[in-house]
Enzyme design. Structure first.
Site, PDB file in Angstrom:
ATOM      1  N   GLU A  93       0.917  -1.095   0.058  1.00 61.04           N
ATOM      2  CA  GLU A  93       0.058  -0.004   0.093  1.00 61.04           C
ATOM      3  C   GLU A  93       0.773   1.348  -0.023  1.00 61.04           C
ATOM      4  O   GLU A  93       0.452   2.095  -0.623  1.00 61.04           O
ATOM      5  CB  GLU A  93      -0.915  -0.086   1.176  1.00 61.04           C
ATOM      6  CG  GLU A  93      -1.790   1.204   1.212  1.00 61.04           C
ATOM      7  CD  GLU A  93      -3.009   0.913   2.427  1.00 61.04           C
ATOM      8  OE1 GLU A  93      -3.349   1.954   2.963  1.00 61.04           O
ATOM      9  OE2 GLU A  93      -3.253  -0.158   2.842  1.00 61.04           O
ATOM     10  N   ASP A  94       2.129   1.198   0.712  1.00 55.43           N
ATOM     11  CA  ASP A  94       2.802   2.410   0.963  1.00 55.43           C
ATOM     12  C   ASP A  94       4.199   2.740   0.321  1.00 55.43           C
ATOM     13  O   ASP A  94       4.685   3.242   0.575  1.00 55.43           O
ATOM     14  CB  ASP A  94       3.023   2.656   2.373  1.00 55.43           C
ATOM     15  CG  ASP A  94       1.401   2.938   3.123  1.00 55.43           C
ATOM     16  OD1 ASP A  94       0.682   3.528   2.344  1.00 55.43           O
ATOM     17  OD2 ASP A  94       1.252   2.740   4.253  1.00 55.43           O
TER      18      ASP A  94
END
Length: 736
Positions: A93-94
């Site tokens: 996600e990051d």
């Protein structure tokens, strides 16, 4: 073997984080001596490299969050795959890392687990609500395959809630609301009492800080007295149980702030009237000793009628077992006692983690694990719900615990939500039983279909072959299974009728210009359907039947050479708002993209200007506009084709009368404080009166005030709620 950096060669050294990681390894080895420390080291190194110098809002390195999440999973005594997934849960996600990369580095199980907790951040959605709904769908489906997905997510959310104060206030509220409505109920469904309690209390502190502080301060002011009282009853009970040769371990506790808050609001009582504010846990060795201890407790103190619950013989769906009783001492002090075995206690505190096993490659739920039955049913039912807001609302309903136990005539136990009806029971038996339901009997006595089932009821459902559901059922059913099946049937019937009407309207227009619909080429039909946003002619017929488009316009598109010289208007599309036919005031309602539709406020909720609203096409009446939180909205929205975007035209100088009901503790100076708040907002008071001035009960003050819009009303309500003696503020509907 991976060529990724090892822990000793991390690009950004954080000694404090490295120390916590070493503690994680030691903790994992303590409860799993055969744990794969090398796997955890590789996961930590991979995460540290990919997150690099990323910092959290608190200023600490991002890897600190990852290690703390893994610690929470270790506290649940989970396996190495779970801990590694906790360390890696944010890399997709990051960071630029991909699921395929994780699969190559760590295998399919870890990659699948991380993917399951990853939000759908890189896809385009029409709204944030749609994104949230699809993210939850994805997570639920992943949970079916591997329960560790939600355990990692709960650990992640728990640590995020512990550090929420570093975010912007609006983001804090959004995350806290999602936590209270989705994640805490999931933890409850899985029987994870400790996790659920922490999530609820953190969310409560953010969503209503004044109420949280007031309750927390009250608990703290009585802490010493509460501790002395619990110590005294513990000594007395230990002595009595020892004489009866019942081995026990006792724990005293004070009820949680959010649990107290719920009871105060639900029962409209003072904190002194909460029976189970103080509680004593009696933990013994066998089930028979649980009942023996209950008898001794009722001999020592007087039981409060109606407060005895046997969750040992009738466990909750999340497998929670305990005997509950509330008693009162000779001095008038009330307290609750929970009696359970050590095994029941582990299940109550840790839930699904208490006995979860990962072996022979099996990571999903056992077929007979009742804690997961609700999840399989939930996923099955939610596949049929396409509207994001509908999905989220029914998801929230399904996550709350079930606590009504009823039986079929043959003795089969059926567990349903509190307030469930015979219709819910019928659909729980089988969809066909629900569809053909005509009546119900409780132990031979005929009852209405909206009758609320009680624990122990023996329910018999009457059916008839040509019977069918009624729209009225949507106003009282409680389960999403029943609601979705009823909507599905009604939607199919209404769609069929609308399609028949659409066909007749189009045939009538074709006859008017003296052509046959059969003469239209398939290519032309496809083109016209596409112009109107329809995938088939049947879909276009449905929209014509609902009055969303003009049959004359469609006929003119299909047969331009036979339109009699009448130009074909462009198809109706949702676009910028156009003025609607209303009273002409600045707060008029508009239907987006339409200027020829009658619009009216629904009487059931009469929304205020500025409030979130929803439009619903009603045959022969135009568009009814409801408040976004109107209780009737969910009953109407089973026909997605009849939902339409509406908006307020503009802010103006008009004011509207609305009634507020304020429940307060009777104190001097109340009216002075209330009128001061209203005066600061420049509001006029049209009427004021009070009622219910009984001892130990809150006073209800009814105010009729003139407000400009929903935002102003919300400011006033929040200001009143902050007054220390205010219990609740309700109402806020526009008066007719």
């Amino acid at each position: 073997m991976s060529d990724r950096p090892t822990v000793s060669t991390l690009p950004v050294p954080y000694p404090a984080v490295a120390k916590r990681f070493d503690e994680l390894l030691a903790k994992a080895r303590a409860y799993r001596p055969d744990s794969d420390s090398e796997l955890l080291r590789r996961a930590y190194a991979f995460a540290a490299e990919r997150h690099g110098a990323q910092k959290r809002k608190s200023g600490e390195p991002y890897t600190a969050h990852l290690v703390e999440v893994a610690h929470l999973l270790a506290d649940m005594r989970l396996d190495g795959t779970s801990l590694a997934s906790g360390l890696l849960h944010d890399v997709v996600e990051d960071t630029p890392a991909t699921v395929n990369e994780l699969r190559r580095e760590f295998g399919a199980e870890i990659a699948s687990c991380v993917n399951g907790v990853t939000k759908l951040g890189r896809l385009q959605f029409r709204s944030s609500e749609a994104r949230q709904a699809e993210t939850f769908r994805k997570m639920l489906l992943a949970m079916i395959e591997d329960i560790r997905v939600i355990l990692v997510k709960l650990a992640d959310r728990t640590h995020n809630m512990r550090t929420l104060e570093f975010l912007e206030p609006e983001k804090q509220r959004r995350i806290a609301l999602e936590t209270r409505e989705i994640y805490a109920p999931i933890a409850l469904r899985l029987g994870m009492g400790k996790v659920r309690s922490e999530l609820e209390d953190h969310a409560f502190a953010v969503l209503d800080p004044d109420a949280f502080r007031a309750i927390a301060d009250r608990i703290e002011s009585r802490r010493e007295a509460s501790r002395e009282f619990l110590d005294e009853v513990q000594r007395d009970l230990e002595e009595k149980l020892a004489r009866a040769a019942i081995p026990v371990r006792l724990q005293g506790r004070v009820k949680r702030p959010y649990s107290i808050y719920q009871k105060l609001n639900r029962q409209k009582v003072t904190i002194d009237q909460v029976y189970d504010l103080l509680a004593l846990r009696v933990i013994t060795d066998t089930k028979s000793n649980c009942y023996a201890a209950l008898g001794i407790i009722h001999t020592q103190w007087r039981p409060i009628p109606g407060r005895i619950k046997d969750f040992v013989a009738m466990p909750r769906p999340n497998l929670y077992q305990s005997l509950h009783t509330s008693v009162i001492t000779d001095g008038g002090q009330r307290f609750e006692v929970q009696i359970r075995t050590e095994d029941m206690h582990r299940t109550a505190e840790e839930g699904i983690c208490a006995h979860w096993k990962y072996k022979e490659g099996h990571s999903g739920a056992d077929v007979d694990d009742r804690r997961m039955t609700w999840l399989r049913q939930l996923v099955e039912w939610q596949r049929e719900v396409s509207d994001p807001s509908d999905f989220l609302s029914t998801l929230k309903i399904d996550l709350y615990p079930e606590d009504v136990y009823v039986f079929t005539p043959k003795g089969k136990l059926i567990t349903l939500p509190s307030g469930a009806t015979p219709v819910d029971f019928a659909y729980a038996i089988h969809t066909e039983v629900g569809l053909r339901c005509t009546g119900a009997k409780i132990e031979g006595r005929i009852v209405p279909l909206k009758y609320e089932l009680q624990n122990g009821d023996i329910v018999e459902i009457g059916t008839r072959q040509n019977a069918h559901p009624s729209q009225d059922w949507l106003s009282f059913v409680k389960t999403s299974r029943a609601r979705n099946k009823i909507r599905q049937w009604l939607n199919a019937q209404r769609r069929r009728k609308a399609e028949e009407i659409g066909v007749k309207l189009l045939e009538k227009e074709a006859r008017r210009v003296k052509v046959s619909l059969k003469s239209a080429s398939s290519q032309r039909l496809t083109e016209v359907c596409r112009e109107y946003g329809c995938s088939s002619l049947a879909d276009l017929h449905v929209l014509l039947g609902y009055g969303r488009h003009s049959a004359r316009q469609v006929a003119a598109k299909l047969f331009p050479d036979h339109s009699g010289g009448e130009p074909a208007a462009a198809p109706t599309l949702v676009s910028a708002p156009s003025p609607a036919m209303q009273t002409g005031d600045a707060n008029a309602l508009v239907v987006e993209g339409r200027d020829d539709i009658l619009v009216y406020r629904a009487r059931c909720c009469n929304p205020l200007p500025g409030e979130a609203i929803v439009g619903y096409v009603t045959r022969g009446k135009g568009v009814g506009v409801h408040s976004g939180n109107c209780n009737n909205v969910r009953n109407l929205m089973y026909e997605a084709e009849r939902r339409i975007d509406v908006a307020w035209a503009a802010e103006g100088d008009s004011t509207y009368q609305t009634r507020l009901t304020i429940y307060v503790d009777d104190k001097p100076g109340i009216l002075n404080d209330l009128t001061g708040i209203l005066s600061d907002e420049g509001l006029n008071i049209a009427k004021i009166e009070s009622r219910g001035e009984e001892a130990d009960r809150p006073v209800a003050i009814d105010l009729v005030v003139e407000v400009a819009n929903a935002k102003q009303l919300d400011r006033v309500s929040r200001a009143i709620n902050r007054l220390p003696y205010v219990r609740e503020v309700s109402g806020g509907r526009q008066l007719q």
